[in-house]
Design a protein around this motif. Structure first.
Motif, mmCIF file in Angstrom:
data_model
loop_
_atom_site.group_PDB
_atom_site.id
_atom_site.type_symbol
_atom_site.label_atom_id
_atom_site.label_comp_id
_atom_site.label_asym_id
_atom_site.label_seq_id
_atom_site.Cartn_x
_atom_site.Cartn_y
_atom_site.Cartn_z
ATOM 1 N N VAL A 5 52.158 23.573 26.566
ATOM 2 C CA VAL A 5 53.281 24.385 26.088
ATOM 3 C C VAL A 5 54.587 23.699 26.485
ATOM 4 C CG1 VAL A 5 54.484 26.594 26.353
ATOM 5 C CG2 VAL A 5 52.000 26.541 26.147
ATOM 6 N N HIS B 93 50.533 31.586 21.719
ATOM 7 C CA HIS B 93 51.940 31.642 21.319
ATOM 8 C C HIS B 93 52.744 30.696 22.195
ATOM 9 C CE1 HIS B 93 55.704 33.338 19.826
ATOM 10 N NE2 HIS B 93 56.120 33.307 21.076
ATOM 11 N N ALA B 94 53.768 30.086 21.589
ATOM 12 C CA ALA B 94 54.716 29.271 22.350
ATOM 13 C C ALA B 94 56.061 29.279 21.646
ATOM 14 C CB ALA B 94 54.205 27.842 22.495
ATOM 15 N N GLY B 95 57.111 29.456 22.419
ATOM 16 C CA GLY B 95 58.470 29.376 21.908
ATOM 17 C C GLY B 95 59.000 30.664 21.322
ATOM 18 N N GLY B 96 59.892 31.320 22.042
ATOM 19 C CA GLY B 96 60.510 32.548 21.561
ATOM 20 C C GLY B 96 59.664 33.777 21.842
ATOM 21 N N ALA C 95 57.623 24.714 24.777
ATOM 22 C CA ALA C 95 58.669 25.703 24.498
ATOM 23 C C ALA C 95 58.204 27.047 25.041
ATOM 24 C CB ALA C 95 58.928 25.796 23.002
ATOM 25 N N THR C 96 59.039 27.642 25.885
ATOM 26 C CA THR C 96 58.669 28.918 26.489
ATOM 27 C C THR C 96 59.427 30.048 25.801
ATOM 28 O OG1 THR C 96 60.381 28.681 28.185
ATOM 29 C CG2 THR C 96 58.161 27.860 28.718
ATOM 30 N N ASN D 210 63.924 35.805 27.726
ATOM 31 C CA ASN D 210 62.864 35.842 26.720
ATOM 32 C C ASN D 210 61.496 36.009 27.369
ATOM 33 O OD1 ASN D 210 64.596 35.626 24.550
ATOM 34 N ND2 ASN D 210 64.256 33.449 24.243
ATOM 35 N N GLY E 253 55.451 31.010 26.638
ATOM 36 C CA GLY E 253 54.131 30.787 26.073
ATOM 37 C C GLY E 253 53.214 31.914 26.510
ATOM 38 N N GLY F 170 56.515 30.695 31.565
ATOM 39 C CA GLY F 170 57.959 30.564 31.417
ATOM 40 C C GLY F 170 58.653 30.572 32.752
#
Length: 78
Positions: free
Chosen positions: A48, A62-65, A50-51, A13, A53, A8
């Motif tokens: 990735v 995991h990715a996004g949020g 969407a961060t 976040n 990640g 990220g």
């Protein structure tokens, strides 16, 4: 020792994700090597888009949020 990378740009976040992973690892007595990756080319290299990640031992988990605490705990097993 788990090798964990948080992907990220350093947003709130991303910082929250790092703090959550550190807190869960500490609570479980897990030794981790945590690295923050902020280079966009490197992030996209993991696929990735969407961060934040999260990559554990070379695998994107995991990715996004910000992941939930339960999800982070699942990365460390039972």
């Amino acid at each position: 020792m788990k090798q964990i990378k948080v992907l990220g740009t350093g947003c709130a976040n991303c910082r929250s994700t790092v703090a959550l992973i550190e807190a869960v690892a500490h609570a479980r007595g897990e030794a981790i090597a945590l690295e923050k990756v902020e280079d966009m080319a490197a992030i996209v290299g993991y696929g990735v888009l969407a961060t934040p990640g999260v990559v554990i031992d070379g695998q994107v988990v995991h990715a996004g949020g910000v992941p939930g605490r339960d999800k982070v705990e699942s990365w460390f097993g039972a």
